[in-house]
Motif scaffolding. Structure first.
Motif, mmCIF file in Angstrom:
data_model
loop_
_atom_site.group_PDB
_atom_site.id
_atom_site.type_symbol
_atom_site.label_atom_id
_atom_site.label_comp_id
_atom_site.label_asym_id
_atom_site.label_seq_id
_atom_site.Cartn_x
_atom_site.Cartn_y
_atom_site.Cartn_z
ATOM 1 N N PRO A 114 0.830 -1.208 0.000
ATOM 2 C CA PRO A 114 0.000 0.000 0.000
ATOM 3 C C PRO A 114 0.864 1.257 0.000
ATOM 4 O O PRO A 114 1.938 1.291 0.599
ATOM 5 C CB PRO A 114 -0.797 -0.117 1.309
ATOM 6 C CG PRO A 114 -0.707 -1.547 1.704
ATOM 7 C CD PRO A 114 0.591 -2.053 1.184
ATOM 8 N N HIS A 115 0.374 2.267 -0.670
ATOM 9 C CA HIS A 115 1.072 3.555 -0.661
ATOM 10 C C HIS A 115 0.804 4.237 0.667
ATOM 11 O O HIS A 115 -0.333 4.321 1.136
ATOM 12 C CB HIS A 115 0.586 4.440 -1.802
ATOM 13 C CG HIS A 115 1.281 5.764 -1.877
ATOM 14 N ND1 HIS A 115 2.523 5.922 -2.457
ATOM 15 C CD2 HIS A 115 0.920 7.000 -1.412
ATOM 16 C CE1 HIS A 115 2.894 7.177 -2.370
ATOM 17 N NE2 HIS A 115 1.942 7.858 -1.747
ATOM 18 N N VAL A 116 1.871 4.730 1.300
ATOM 19 C CA VAL A 116 1.768 5.411 2.586
ATOM 20 C C VAL A 116 2.045 6.891 2.379
ATOM 21 O O VAL A 116 3.038 7.260 1.742
ATOM 22 C CB VAL A 116 2.781 4.833 3.605
ATOM 23 C CG1 VAL A 116 2.678 5.560 4.937
ATOM 24 C CG2 VAL A 116 2.541 3.336 3.783
ATOM 25 N N LYS A 117 1.172 7.738 2.910
ATOM 26 C CA LYS A 117 1.358 9.180 2.766
ATOM 27 C C LYS A 117 2.551 9.625 3.624
ATOM 28 O O LYS A 117 2.644 9.277 4.806
ATOM 29 C CB LYS A 117 0.098 9.913 3.203
ATOM 30 C CG LYS A 117 0.141 11.423 2.968
ATOM 31 C CD LYS A 117 -1.172 12.075 3.329
ATOM 32 C CE LYS A 117 -2.273 11.682 2.359
ATOM 33 N NZ LYS A 117 -3.534 12.438 2.616
ATOM 34 N N VAL A 118 3.459 10.367 3.018
ATOM 35 C CA VAL A 118 4.667 10.813 3.712
ATOM 36 C C VAL A 118 4.875 12.308 3.500
ATOM 37 O O VAL A 118 4.296 12.914 2.591
ATOM 38 C CB VAL A 118 5.920 10.053 3.212
ATOM 39 C CG1 VAL A 118 5.799 8.562 3.483
ATOM 40 C CG2 VAL A 118 6.148 10.304 1.723
ATOM 41 N N ASN A 119 5.732 12.878 4.361
ATOM 42 C CA ASN A 119 6.101 14.279 4.178
ATOM 43 C C ASN A 119 7.293 14.377 3.231
ATOM 44 O O ASN A 119 7.753 13.368 2.684
ATOM 45 C CB ASN A 119 6.387 14.948 5.527
ATOM 46 C CG ASN A 119 7.550 14.302 6.263
ATOM 47 O OD1 ASN A 119 8.381 13.597 5.673
ATOM 48 N ND2 ASN A 119 7.625 14.543 7.560
ATOM 49 N N SER A 120 7.817 15.560 3.046
ATOM 50 C CA SER A 120 8.894 15.757 2.085
ATOM 51 C C SER A 120 10.163 15.009 2.460
ATOM 52 O O SER A 120 11.012 14.746 1.605
ATOM 53 C CB SER A 120 9.195 17.251 1.947
ATOM 54 O OG SER A 120 9.563 17.805 3.205
ATOM 55 N N ALA A 121 10.323 14.656 3.739
ATOM 56 C CA ALA A 121 11.505 13.918 4.192
ATOM 57 C C ALA A 121 11.303 12.408 4.153
ATOM 58 O O ALA A 121 12.212 11.647 4.484
ATOM 59 C CB ALA A 121 11.895 14.354 5.599
ATOM 60 N N GLY A 122 10.099 11.963 3.765
ATOM 61 C CA GLY A 122 9.846 10.533 3.660
ATOM 62 C C GLY A 122 9.323 9.883 4.919
ATOM 63 O O GLY A 122 9.334 8.652 5.029
ATOM 64 N N PHE A 123 8.827 10.695 5.897
ATOM 65 C CA PHE A 123 8.299 10.138 7.133
ATOM 66 C C PHE A 123 6.770 10.111 7.083
ATOM 67 O O PHE A 123 6.125 11.037 6.597
ATOM 68 C CB PHE A 123 8.756 10.956 8.343
ATOM 69 C CG PHE A 123 10.219 10.793 8.662
ATOM 70 C CD1 PHE A 123 10.645 9.784 9.517
ATOM 71 C CD2 PHE A 123 11.159 11.625 8.085
ATOM 72 C CE1 PHE A 123 11.988 9.625 9.797
ATOM 73 C CE2 PHE A 123 12.516 11.475 8.355
ATOM 74 C CZ PHE A 123 12.933 10.462 9.222
ATOM 75 N N SER A 124 6.182 9.029 7.600
ATOM 76 C CA SER A 124 4.734 8.890 7.626
ATOM 77 C C SER A 124 4.141 9.727 8.759
ATOM 78 O O SER A 124 4.871 10.330 9.562
ATOM 79 C CB SER A 124 4.345 7.421 7.827
ATOM 80 O OG SER A 124 4.659 7.004 9.145
#
Length: 312
Positions: free
Chosen positions: A231-241
């Motif tokens: 599943p695709h996980v929503k992350v911020n610009s740094a790659g953290f969920s």
């Protein structure tokens, strides 16, 4: 004395108040009411074909919720029998019937307008999308991410032109040369096994699986492809969920792909939503078994096949 069709609607609405009602009586009431209208519509043709298909899928989803709540069909069947009898006696133009049909049309329009669909079960989930309809992507998919395998099963392709595919990447580098889909044959084995074991690839046949009691659907030839297997996980610009966990690269990965025939769909639709269908990957060192939960596959399949909003 109340008319039969009014009585069954009142009974369904008050299901939770009955002394012997199921704990999840409101879910059962939804199932009974949807079944009632489905039966009335079969005779009176109150809904157009797409809305009728959506109503049938909605009934199956509500029935599945009752079964997942721990009840069996023997508890629900008497209510369905009453709904069927009431539907047979209901005048097609009765105000109560036409009101229920209008509610169903509104529900259908909302169902149709969704661009994504989540059908979780507590153990796993089917997820769907109708966005970017011409792109090749997972349209309805269940992921299995376990220590031994990353795999996905579902509908892959454009929203109106897809294949029923399984894609997998084995952690030990195994390369299967063929695959079969095993589905319980309900004409031979009346009751399916609810397997509580954790999902993962296994070299042994899953508990309760009987080749003699299963329908086998052979896949077409293998191919290697790039696809998402998680599943695709929503992350911020740094790659953290959102939970603060680093997710990393979510690009498609190399996977082996097999396509199954769509004639497996009716067989899957006959099963208990809590049981599994099994993909058997044939490898040089023997078969590997991967289980996928039936869940609300029928509801997702119906949703994917509904006409686009601009076609209504």
């Amino acid at each position: 004395m109340a008319k039969p069709f009014i009585s069954v609607l009142m009974a369904a609405a008050a299901f939770a108040l009955a002394p012997t009602a199921m704990a999840e009586g409101d879910i059962a009431a939804v199932a009974v009411k949807r079944y009632f209208l489905k039966e009335v519509n079969a005779r009176c043709h109150l809904l157009d074909a797409p809305a009728a298909r959506a109503l049938a899928a909605g009934y199956v989803q509500a029935r599945n919720s009752v079964l997942r709540a721990g009840h069996d069909m023997s508890a629900l069947s008497p209510w369905l029998a009453k709904a069927r009898s009431a539907a047979a006696a209901a005048p097609c133009d009765a105000p109560e019937v036409t009101a229920e049909a209008e509610l169903a049309r509104g529900g259908f329009r909302r169902f149709l307008a969704q661009t994504s669909l989540d059908l979780p079960t507590g153990r796993t989930a089917w997820t769907g999308t109708r966005a970017h309809g011409s792109e090749a992507r997972w349209r309805l998919v269940q992921y299995q991410n376990a220590p031994g395998i990353d795999a996905a099963l579902g509908l892959y392709g454009a929203v109106d032109r897809y294949s029923f595919a399984v894609m997998a990447s084995f952690k030990d580098g195994a390369r299967p040369y063929s695959a079969r889909l095993l589905v319980r044959d309900t004409s031979r084995v009346a009751v399916g096994l609810i397997n509580p074991a954790a999902y993962d690839v296994s070299r042994d046949a899953p508990m309760g699986l009987s080749e003699a009691g299963a329908l086998s659907f052979m896949a077409r030839a293998t191919r290697t492809t790039q696809a998402h297997l998680a599943p695709h996980v929503k992350v911020n610009s740094a790659g953290f969920s959102l939970t603060g966990k680093y997710v990393g690269d979510q690009s498609p990965v190399e996977a082996v792909r097999f396509d199954f025939p769509s004639r497996a769909f009716p067989a899957i639709g006959m099963l208990d939503p809590r049981e599994d269908i099994v993909v058997v990957f044939e490898c040089d060192d023997g078969p590997r078994y991967v289980r996928f939960e039936v869940g609300d596959f029928v509801t997702g399949l119906t949703w994917i096949n509904l006409p686009s909003g601009w076609q209504i």
